[in-house]
Motif scaffolding. Structure first.
Motif, PDB file in Angstrom:
ATOM      1  N   VAL A  77       0.844  -1.202   0.000  1.00  0.00           N
ATOM      2  CA  VAL A  77       0.000   0.000   0.000  1.00  0.00           C
ATOM      3  C   VAL A  77       0.880   1.252   0.000  1.00  0.00           C
ATOM      4  O   VAL A  77       0.604   2.220  -0.714  1.00  0.00           O
ATOM      5  CB  VAL A  77      -0.988  -0.009   1.184  1.00  0.00           C
ATOM      6  N   LYS A  78       1.965   1.232   0.765  1.00  0.00           N
ATOM      7  CA  LYS A  78       2.897   2.369   0.805  1.00  0.00           C
ATOM      8  C   LYS A  78       3.525   2.581  -0.576  1.00  0.00           C
ATOM      9  O   LYS A  78       3.615   3.715  -1.058  1.00  0.00           O
ATOM     10  CB  LYS A  78       3.979   2.126   1.849  1.00  0.00           C
ATOM     11  N   ASP A  79       3.964   1.500  -1.209  1.00  0.00           N
ATOM     12  CA  ASP A  79       4.536   1.601  -2.554  1.00  0.00           C
ATOM     13  C   ASP A  79       3.507   2.162  -3.540  1.00  0.00           C
ATOM     14  O   ASP A  79       3.835   2.976  -4.405  1.00  0.00           O
ATOM     15  CB  ASP A  79       5.024   0.233  -3.048  1.00  0.00           C
ATOM     16  N   PHE A  80       2.250   1.731  -3.391  1.00  0.00           N
ATOM     17  CA  PHE A  80       1.170   2.219  -4.243  1.00  0.00           C
ATOM     18  C   PHE A  80       0.984   3.722  -4.045  1.00  0.00           C
ATOM     19  O   PHE A  80       0.849   4.480  -5.003  1.00  0.00           O
ATOM     20  CB  PHE A  80      -0.122   1.457  -3.930  1.00  0.00           C
ATOM     21  N   ALA A 130      -9.665   4.527   0.936  1.00  0.00           N
ATOM     22  CA  ALA A 130      -9.457   3.354   0.083  1.00  0.00           C
ATOM     23  C   ALA A 130      -8.970   2.163   0.894  1.00  0.00           C
ATOM     24  O   ALA A 130      -8.031   2.268   1.686  1.00  0.00           O
ATOM     25  CB  ALA A 130      -8.452   3.672  -1.024  1.00  0.00           C
ATOM     26  N   ALA A 131      -9.620   1.021   0.673  1.00  0.00           N
ATOM     27  CA  ALA A 131      -9.221  -0.247   1.271  1.00  0.00           C
ATOM     28  C   ALA A 131      -8.667  -1.126   0.160  1.00  0.00           C
ATOM     29  O   ALA A 131      -9.099  -1.026  -0.994  1.00  0.00           O
ATOM     30  CB  ALA A 131     -10.417  -0.927   1.933  1.00  0.00           C
ATOM     31  N   PHE A 132      -7.717  -1.988   0.502  1.00  0.00           N
ATOM     32  CA  PHE A 132      -7.024  -2.804  -0.483  1.00  0.00           C
ATOM     33  C   PHE A 132      -7.073  -4.275  -0.099  1.00  0.00           C
ATOM     34  O   PHE A 132      -6.895  -4.623   1.060  1.00  0.00           O
ATOM     35  CB  PHE A 132      -5.548  -2.379  -0.578  1.00  0.00           C
ATOM     36  N   ILE A 140      -2.109  12.291   0.343  1.00  0.00           N
ATOM     37  CA  ILE A 140      -2.464  10.876   0.503  1.00  0.00           C
ATOM     38  C   ILE A 140      -1.797  10.377   1.781  1.00  0.00           C
ATOM     39  O   ILE A 140      -0.580  10.458   1.926  1.00  0.00           O
ATOM     40  CB  ILE A 140      -2.025  10.042  -0.716  1.00  0.00           C
ATOM     41  N   LEU A 141      -2.615   9.882   2.695  1.00  0.00           N
ATOM     42  CA  LEU A 141      -2.140   9.435   4.001  1.00  0.00           C
ATOM     43  C   LEU A 141      -2.331   7.930   4.155  1.00  0.00           C
ATOM     44  O   LEU A 141      -3.349   7.384   3.738  1.00  0.00           O
ATOM     45  CB  LEU A 141      -2.918  10.154   5.107  1.00  0.00           C
ATOM     46  N   GLU A 142      -1.368   7.295   4.783  1.00  0.00           N
ATOM     47  CA  GLU A 142      -1.499   5.876   5.102  1.00  0.00           C
ATOM     48  C   GLU A 142      -2.261   5.754   6.412  1.00  0.00           C
ATOM     49  O   GLU A 142      -1.885   6.364   7.407  1.00  0.00           O
ATOM     50  CB  GLU A 142      -0.118   5.237   5.231  1.00  0.00           C
ATOM     51  N   PRO A 149      -4.050  -2.041   6.338  1.00  0.00           N
ATOM     52  CA  PRO A 149      -3.438  -0.830   5.795  1.00  0.00           C
ATOM     53  C   PRO A 149      -4.223  -0.320   4.587  1.00  0.00           C
ATOM     54  O   PRO A 149      -4.601  -1.090   3.713  1.00  0.00           O
ATOM     55  CB  PRO A 149      -2.037  -1.292   5.387  1.00  0.00           C
ATOM     56  N   GLY A 150      -4.501   0.973   4.574  1.00  0.00           N
ATOM     57  CA  GLY A 150      -5.239   1.594   3.483  1.00  0.00           C
ATOM     58  C   GLY A 150      -4.778   3.021   3.293  1.00  0.00           C
ATOM     59  O   GLY A 150      -3.772   3.443   3.872  1.00  0.00           O
TER      60      GLY A 150
END
Length: 189
Positions: free
Chosen positions: A70-73, A155-157, A132-134, A141-142
Motif C-alpha cells: 500500500v505504501k509503494d502504491f 481506500a481499502a485494499f 495521501i495518508l497511510e 493498511p489503506g
C-alpha cells in the motif's frame, strides 16, 4: 466485503443452501421443505457453495507486507509512475468506487490494472492539493485522500501475494462522515 462478493457470485439456490444450512444450521430436509427441492439437491448445492468460498479465499499476506505494498502504491500514485502502479496491481485487479451519486466516482467496477491506473491518474489530475495518508481502513493498511485538508476518499485494499487484487474507494460524503467528524480520531485509524 470479500465474503459478500463471493455470496453474490453464487447462484441463488447455492446461496440459499449455504446460508440456511451452514450459517443458520437448518437440516437439508428442512431446507428442502422450505424451498421445494430434495434434500440431496440442497446437499449438493451447499457443497458447491463451500467449494466456491474456499476457492475464493486469498493467500494470506502479512500485515507488514500488505502495508509495504500500500505504501509503494501511495508513492507511485503521488509520483504518477504508471509502470510502478501497473506493477503493483494484479493484471485482473478490480476497483470499486462509491460516490453515492454525490461525489464523482466510477458507476461500474473498473477491471484491469491499466484501466485502474488511467482512472486514478485522471482523478489525481482533476483534483488539486491532494494529500495521501497511510491509515488503517477496515482493520488493514489503506489510504485516506485529502483535498485541501478535507477527506475526499478512503481506500481499502485486498492484497494477494505481492499485488493488489481489489481496491474499494469510498467517496460518498455521507459514508465519510465517521472519518471527517473527528479529525483527531481519523489520524489514528
Amino acid at each position: 466485503m470479500a465474503f459478500l462478493v463471493v455470496l453474490e457470485s453464487m447462484a441463488p439456490a447455492e446461496r440459499v443452501a449455504f446460508i440456511l444450512h451452514d450459517v443458520f444450521r437448518y437440516s437439508f430436509a428442512e431446507v428442502a421443505d422450505i424451498v421445494g427441492r430434495t434434500p440431496a439437491a440442497y446437499r449438493q448445492l451447499a457443497y458447491s457453495a463451500r467449494l466456491r468460498i474456499r476457492a475464493a479465499q486469498p493467500t494470506a499476506t502479512s500485515t507488514a507486507r500488505h502495508a509495504g505494498i500500500v505504501k509503494d502504491f501511495k508513492h507511485a500514485w503521488q509520483a504518477m509512475d504508471i509502470d510502478a502502479l501497473i506493477g503493483l496491481l494484479a493484471p485482473d485487479a478490480t476497483l470499486v468506487a462509491d460516490g453515492g451519486g454525490v461525489a464523482g466516482a466510477a458507476l461500474r467496477p473498473i477491471d484491469g490494472a491499466e484501466r485502474i491506473v488511467r482512472a486514478l491518474l485522471n482523478l489525481a489530475g482533476r483534483l488539486s492539493n491532494l494529500t495521501i495518508l497511510e491509515r488503517t481502513v477496515n482493520g488493514q493498511p489503506g489510504l485516506v485522500v485529502q483535498q485541501d485538508g478535507v477527506i475526499v476518499t478512503v481506500a481499502a485494499f485486498d492484497v494477494e501475494g505481492d499485488q493488489i487484487k481489489r481496491i474499494w474507494g469510498v467517496r460518498n460524503p455521507d459514508k465519510l462522515r465517521p472519518w471527517t467528524a473527528a479529525p483527531e480520531r481519523a489520524a489514528g485509524r
